[in-house]
Design a protein around this motif. Structure first.
Motif: not given
Ligand code: UD1
Ligand code: UDP
Length: 363
Positions: A35, A45-46, A49-50, A55-57, A60
């Motif tokens: 990211h 953004s955040g 994701f869910d 997945p978590e980047p 970043n």
């Protein structure tokens, strides 16, 4: 084989998610998500994701809101470093943002295979920062994943015929996956006190509209004068510009924060008409069969206009056209009926299949 999928902004999260999933599912590939951090607020953004199953980047870069040049420069340095450290087999970019420009330059300079998703779109308006990014990305990428016939033709007209695969647009994959969940779970219509087909939705964020006070004033006035409620989830750029203008809605316009993906899809699905200058929203409106008015002099999504489901409109005539569509069910029904302009919802798989095939051929 590891593919570095680069994202930076809200639409890239939505449209890259099906590609990341397909990379994860394919036995020959694994995704690494980077990211750039161009969008950083949770609501841009955040929170995506869910819901998108991203997945978590892995990294970043936190490039933030520093303007086109710095965002691109910091992205280039950060992505170059990541490529040097991780040695991915390919870099995947999507769309036309500064993250795309940075990742394309980084991959090409490192002689790493670069694949551009949503290749071949052209507004033929070089005053748009996105058009510059698209042209550079298409000319430097070895793999071009073009969504439509017209995108393939645009590439051909610029001499790009090798490495092109027509895949459809992953916006459809995401939309078809999530619209049923949105219809079932979102409470956004009741939150805004609106009924299906009894309101309009609006999104505006292009600099041409937000940074030209006369245009912005005319757009806001047209929306505020509509005969039905108009829900406008405002991009931060737009919120700032409306505040600077001193525009206070006293009619139909309901300014709101940016909405989560499911809430936004539910609002788009239920609206009588959407007024927008967004790229992704023009596409999603065609999929969900909501009449679309695009407040721009041009569009890189011409198939929507040719199919009659989207109209380009100037701020000066927005009010009267919005009134007609909001109040006349036949007028808006005439602007629906082409949900498949951008594919069948399997673009992500096609992109990964074409990527794997190309890497196998290259050994
Ligand atoms: C960018 C993309 C555009 C895309 C849009 C999607 C480029 C050149 N532009 O435009 O193609 O359509 O994203 O939404 O890459 N801001 C915040 N919080 C954030 C991010 C931004 O408040 O998390 C504010 C800042 O004041 C910033 C402004 O929004 O200056 C503009 O953000 P920026 O990312 O520079 O451009 P976008 O208009 O979002
Ligand atoms: N979107 C969202 N919430 C909003 C507005 C848009 O989830 O309040 C989603 C929308 O469904 C689409 C994407 O964001 O998938 C479009 O992003 P944007 O309009 O910011 O960028 P563009 O497509 O113009 O580059």
């Amino acid at each position: 084989m590891r593919a570095l999928a680069v994202v930076g902004t809200r639409p890239e999260l939505v449209k890259m998610a099906p590609v990341v999933r397909a990379l994860d599912s394919h036995p020959a590939t694994e995704p690494r998500l980077l990211h750039t951090g161009q969008h950083y607020d949770a609501e841009l953004s955040g929170e995506f994701f869910d819901v998108l199953g991203l997945p978590e980047p892995a990294k970043n870069l936190d490039v933030g809101s520093t303007g086109d040049a710095r965002q691109t420069a910091d992205g280039l340095v950060g992505i170059d470093t990541d490529i040097a450290e991780q040695e991915p087999a390919a870099v995947l970019t999507l769309g036309d943002t500064n993250a795309v420009l940075a990742a394309t330059l980084a991959g090409a300079k490192r002689d790493t295979l670069v694949g551009h998703i949503e290749a071949g779109l052209r507004s033929y308006d070089r005053t748009m920062p996105e058009e510059v990014n698209r042209v550079v990305a298409d000319h430097l990428s070895e793999l071009l994943f073009a969504p439509t016939d017209s995108a393939v033709a645009n590439l051909a007209s610029e001499g790009i015929e090798t490495g092109v695969t027509q895949t459809g647009n992953t916006v459809v994959d995401a939309c078809l996956d999530h619209a049923p969940v949105a219809r079932e779970q979102s409470d956004s219509l009741s939150r805004f006190g609106v009924e299906p087909d009894g309101y309009a939705l609006a999104t505006i964020h292009r600099p041409h509209n937000t940074e030209t006070p006369d245009r912005l004033e005319a757009i806001c006035s047209a929306l505020d004068g509509a005969p039905v409620p108009v829900v406008l989830p405002a991009h931060p750029r737009t919120e700032t510009a409306i505040e600077a203008l001193g525009f206070e809605p006293d009619g139909s316009l309901r300014l709101a924060d940016p909405q989560g993906y499911l809430d936004f899809l539910a609002l788009l699905d239920g609206a009588a008409v959407v007024v927008t200058d967004s790229g992704g929203v023009q596409e999603e409106a065609s999929v969900l069969e909501t009449a679309c008015l695009t407040v721009r002099p041009n569009t890189e999504r011409p198939e929507t206009v040719e199919a009659g489901v989207n109209e380009l409109i100037e701020p000066s005539t927005l009010g009267s056209r919005l009134r007609t569509l909001a109040t006349n069910v036949d007028a808006r029904a005439a602007m629906t009926g082409h949900p498949d302009l951008y594919g069948d919802g399997r673009a992500g798989e096609r992109i990964v299949d074409a990527l794997v095939e190309s890497l196998e051929v290259d050994g």
